[in-house]
Structures are given as structure tokens and as C-alpha cells.
Design an enzyme around this catalytic site. Structure first.
Site, PDB file in Angstrom:
ATOM      1  N   HIS A  65      19.764  15.938  11.053  1.00 24.48           N
ATOM      2  CA  HIS A  65      19.685  15.735  12.502  1.00 24.48           C
ATOM      3  C   HIS A  65      20.896  14.894  12.898  1.00 24.48           C
ATOM      4  O   HIS A  65      21.026  13.750  12.452  1.00 24.48           O
ATOM      5  CB  HIS A  65      18.373  15.050  12.889  1.00 24.48           C
ATOM      6  CG  HIS A  65      17.180  15.947  12.714  1.00 24.48           C
ATOM      7  ND1 HIS A  65      15.984  15.517  12.190  1.00 24.48           N
ATOM      8  CD2 HIS A  65      17.038  17.271  12.990  1.00 24.48           C
ATOM      9  CE1 HIS A  65      15.149  16.549  12.163  1.00 24.48           C
ATOM     10  NE2 HIS A  65      15.761  17.618  12.636  1.00 24.48           N
ATOM     11  N   GLU A  72      20.688  11.209  13.832  1.00 23.30           N
ATOM     12  CA  GLU A  72      20.051  10.256  12.910  1.00 23.30           C
ATOM     13  C   GLU A  72      21.117   9.897  11.871  1.00 23.30           C
ATOM     14  O   GLU A  72      21.349  10.635  10.924  1.00 23.30           O
ATOM     15  CB  GLU A  72      18.806  10.892  12.298  1.00 23.30           C
ATOM     16  CG  GLU A  72      17.775  11.202  13.378  1.00 23.30           C
ATOM     17  CD  GLU A  72      16.627  12.098  12.925  1.00 23.30           C
ATOM     18  OE1 GLU A  72      16.425  12.260  11.710  1.00 23.30           O
ATOM     19  OE2 GLU A  72      15.929  12.622  13.802  1.00 23.30           O
ATOM     20  N   HIS A  83      16.603  10.598   7.114  1.00 25.04           N
ATOM     21  CA  HIS A  83      16.410  10.736   8.566  1.00 25.04           C
ATOM     22  C   HIS A  83      16.273   9.357   9.209  1.00 25.04           C
ATOM     23  O   HIS A  83      16.214   8.335   8.522  1.00 25.04           O
ATOM     24  CB  HIS A  83      15.130  11.520   8.863  1.00 25.04           C
ATOM     25  CG  HIS A  83      15.193  12.969   8.517  1.00 25.04           C
ATOM     26  ND1 HIS A  83      15.125  13.964   9.463  1.00 25.04           N
ATOM     27  CD2 HIS A  83      15.314  13.602   7.321  1.00 25.04           C
ATOM     28  CE1 HIS A  83      15.196  15.148   8.869  1.00 25.04           C
ATOM     29  NE2 HIS A  83      15.306  14.954   7.562  1.00 25.04           N
ATOM     30  N   GLU A  93      12.533   8.632   6.137  1.00 21.45           N
ATOM     31  CA  GLU A  93      12.857   8.100   7.471  1.00 21.45           C
ATOM     32  C   GLU A  93      13.176   6.629   7.267  1.00 21.45           C
ATOM     33  O   GLU A  93      12.289   5.844   6.919  1.00 21.45           O
ATOM     34  CB  GLU A  93      11.649   8.253   8.404  1.00 21.45           C
ATOM     35  CG  GLU A  93      11.104   9.667   8.502  1.00 21.45           C
ATOM     36  CD  GLU A  93      11.766  10.478   9.601  1.00 21.45           C
ATOM     37  OE1 GLU A  93      12.640   9.927  10.315  1.00 21.45           O
ATOM     38  OE2 GLU A  93      11.424  11.666   9.745  1.00 21.45           O
TER      39      GLU A  93
HETATM   40 ZN   LIG Z   1      15.170  13.779  11.555  1.00 23.38          ZN
END
Ligand SMILES: [Zn+2]
Length: 413
Positions: A84, A87, A200, A295
């Protein structure tokens, strides 16, 4: 005089110095420059190559640290950031991790164990086009998330249940697979990865497969869609989280009013959190490589002064996570008559539905928890066999040297 310039050059470009100075984000071009300079100046065996291009034509460059050289039986892992585009913390964390491995190779036992026994592939940005659109300081939102054709790359892989993310026919979908996702798929077809992480931002949690499920019956009573390798997957997620000072305690993101991003123990099953069709994590699992979605920051694009904290707190977790590639089993599959290795043999642990394949040199790897298992091996044109195998237990501080299992297949008459 030449010598003076040479020393000056070394002073500028010695790997340990490349990232020093103020905390700042590196542009896409600076990342490429870093990888090249690192590879030229590091005393480790490294190689930089491109696995493909983004929509705008930017090369997707990977650094491989391959201290074991061509040794047989060496597992491969990959670390990917920035799927992404907005990110961004993972990009800097991975650059820092590369430098950390280089700097500490001679002095840190665990670094030496990882670098000497694992092929490490690092892709700091999978979505450089999205990154160019994203805005520093934007903690939430989706500006820059997608690739240049406005596809979410983490919804763009063939889904293990539906075949695609959008409910469109297969061949039409193949045309929709974006160059960034296609590059990963091609790369995975060439290299048998045993372990992977995708970094992420937007929460602080280790997310483990599956991300998607077919019908509600596939969920357990905690609404989770778990893989048949859940014991391993969960152990891997815990390994990462337990050495992360903050994630292990559960992090409440400041704007998370309803607790949707909060996980007490820093762990969640993907589907339980929210379902993702066409995610990279599920694609990896089904292809034989266990991948976690990590994350690592509440804010997707935090101010640069926060970077040193993120870099620092992710080093040990990544190191411990990577070392897990040395647990479980490994071996080689041979033709019983010619003694030649068999590529593309299909293996699976009996009772666990999903398979993994041998490399060109007939090698295989699988991370398993300690215990005894039945391993079934099949290959086109051969009688299949099932063998009893054992995964040994190793303590945390050991550098496991697991034995190679040799499996012979008899050609069919
Ligand atoms: Zn992501």
C-alpha cells in the site's frame, strides 16, 4: 591523489554510513541508490535485481543477501514493504534492517546465524507509484494506497477460494492482474520461499492467514478462518509480536474510537478482523510460503522524527521471525534410478490440505512445530511415497542445523 578520492568515496558510501544522519524518508530513487551502494560496498554476498516494473515503469528492485552462496538446502525468505503506497514505515524499517544485518554480522550470534543459513530477499517498495502520490503526515485515508491503475495490490492476487477478487471470469481477471502483483507471482514461481512478511501501517498487529473464507462453516467459533498449519502460523505471529515492545502489549491507536484496530495481545486472524479477497498473504500460503501481514504503525505516513523508534522496535522481531525459517524440515527428492533431483515434486504434510513444491535442485522446506509427521511426496511419472519424518525441537538461542531428508521416488513402469 587517487587514493585520497578512494578513501573519500569509502567514507561516503561505506554501508554503515549510507543511512546515517537525520531521520528522513527516502524517495523511490534514493532506495534504489541505497540498494546498489549497499551491494557494492558490503562485505556480505549480495545481489540487487529487479523482479519487474510498476505501472509507471519504476523497477521493483530486490536486495538478496546470500552469504551461503550455492549451498544446497538453504531456505529463502522474503520481506516486502509498501504494497500500500501510503503505508511507508516498512520501507525505512527494511532499509535499516539491511544495514543492521551488515553491521552486526561479525558480533551478533543471531545475525550471523540468519545471514549464514538463510537467503534473505528484501523488497523495500512494492508500490513505488502509490508512494509518490502519498502525503507525509497523513495517518489515515487512502491517498496513494493503490497503484497507478487504481488497483489495491493487496486485493489483486488470485484468491484461493474465488480465483479472483472481483467476481469476474478467470481470463478477464488475468488481464486485470497488475504488473506489481504479477512480478511477485513470477518471482515466487522461480524461488521457493518458505517464509515471508508484508509490512503495512494503519494499526499495530500481526495478522495471520486466512484473510478470506468460502462459507460461514469454514469459520470456527471465534469467527476465525484458520489454515491447517495454524500451530505454525500462530507460533510465527507470536514470535514477531513477543519481541516487539509495544505490539505485544496491544496498542490503541489515537483515532480508533470504537476499538476496531485494537488487539489486546497484538495478534489477529485476518478474516476475523475483516475479510480480504485476493490478498497476498493467502496467495502465499496456498503457494507453499507462510506469509504474515505485519501492521507496524498506527499512522500510515508519520512525521520523520518518529522513524527511529519504528526502526529500533522492529529489528529484533524481524530477526527472530526470519530465524524461524531454520525450524521444521528440509530435504531433497531424487529419482531412485538415476539419482537425479526431481524439480516440481508436490509435497504435503498428511492431514494438512495445502501443498508445497521442490525447487529446481529438488529441495524442499517446511516450517513445522516439533513433532512427528507423515510427509507425502508425489511427482508426475513417479510412484508416490509417504514417509514418517520428525521436526526437532531447538531452543531460542540455538542456530539449528536441521538434517536433510532424502526421499527417492520410483519411476512408474
Ligand atoms: Zn496496508
Amino acid at each position: 591523489m587517487m587514493r585520497f578520492y578512494y578513501i573519500l568515496l569509502l567514507l561516503f558510501f561505506a554501508p554503515s554510513e549510507i543511512l546515517s544522519g537525520k531521520s528522513k524518508y527516502h524517495s523511490n530513487n534514493e532506495i534504489l541508490g541505497f540498494l546498489d551502494r549497499f551491494s557494492e560496498t558490503s562485505s556480505l554476498k549480495t545481489h540487487v535485481f529487479s523482479i519487474g516494473k510498476s505501472v509507471s515503469g519504476f523497477p521493483l528492485k530486490v536486495l538478496r543477501i546470500n552469504q551461503p552462496g550455492n549451498r544446497i538446502g538453504v531456505p529463502s525468505i522474503k520481506l516486502i514493504a509498501n504494497i500500500h503506497g501510503n503505508e511507508v514505515v516498512g520501507r525505512e524499517v527494511l532499509l535499516h534492517f539491511i544495514q543492521f544485518l551488515d553491521k552486526n554480522y561479525e558480533t551478533n550470534k543471531q545475525v550471523k546465524c540468519l545471514v549464514d543459513n538463510v537467503r534473505i530477499y528484501i523488497l523495500p517498495t512494492m508500490n513505488p507509484d502509490g508512494f509518490s502520490e502519498s502525503i507525509q503526515g497523513q495517518c489515515e485515508g487512502v491517498t496513494g494506497r493503490h497503484n497507478k491503475n487504481d488497483f489495491d495490490l493487496n486485493r489483486n492476487f488470485p484468491d484461493y477460494i474465488y480465483g479472483n477478487a472481483y467476481g469476474v471470469p478467470q481470463d478477464e481477471y488475468r488481464r486485470m492482474i497488475q504488473p506489481e502483483a504479477a512480478a511477485i507471482m513470477k518471482w515466487m514461481n522461480r524461488t521457493r520461499f518458505v517464509l515471508s512478511a508484508s509490512l503495512h501501517g494503519g494499526a499495530m498487529v500481526a495478522n495471520y492467514p486466512f484473510d478470506n473464507y468460502g462459507s460461514p462453516e469454514e469459520l470456527n467459533n471465534k469467527y476465525e478462518a484458520l489454515t491447517p498449519d495454524h500451530d505454525v502460523v500462530y507460533h510465527l505471529a507470536k514470535t514477531y509480536v513477543h519481541s516487539h515492545r509495544r505490539i505485544s502489549k496491544g496498542v490503541r491507536c489515537p483515532w480508533d474510537e470504537f476499538g476496531l484496530l485494537y488487539f489486546e495481545d497484538g495478534l489477529t486472524n485476518g478474516a476475523k478482523w475483516y475479510t480480504v479477497k485476493g490478498g497476498m498473504q493467502d496467495y502465499n500460503y496456498v503457494a507453499g510460503c507462510i506469509e504474515l501481514t505485519l501492521e507496524i504503525s498506527c499512522c500510515k505516513y508519520p512525521q520523520p522524527k518518529k522513524l527511529s523508534m519504528f526502526k529500533k522496535e522492529n529489528i529484533q522481531p524481524l530477526l527472530k521471525f526470519g530465524l524461524q525459517a531454520l525450524r521444521g524440515i528440509k530435504g531433497r527428492v531424487f529419482d531412485s534410478q538415476t539419482q537425479k533431483p526431481i524439480a516440481e515434486a508436490i509435497l504435503h504434510i498428511v492431514g494438512r490440505k495445502f501443498t508445497f513444491r521442490t525447487s529446481k535442485k529438488g529441495e524442499f522446506w517446511r516450517i513445522l512445530r516439533p513433532g512427528a509427521y507423515n510427509l507425502k511426496v508425489e511427482a508426475v511419472g513417479y510412484e508416490s511415497v509417504t514417509e514418517r519424518i520428525t521436526a526437532e525441537e531447538y531452543s531460542e538461542d540455538e542456530c539449528p542445523q536441521i538434517p536433510m531428508i532424502s526421499i527417492s521416488l520410483k519411476p512408474k513402469q
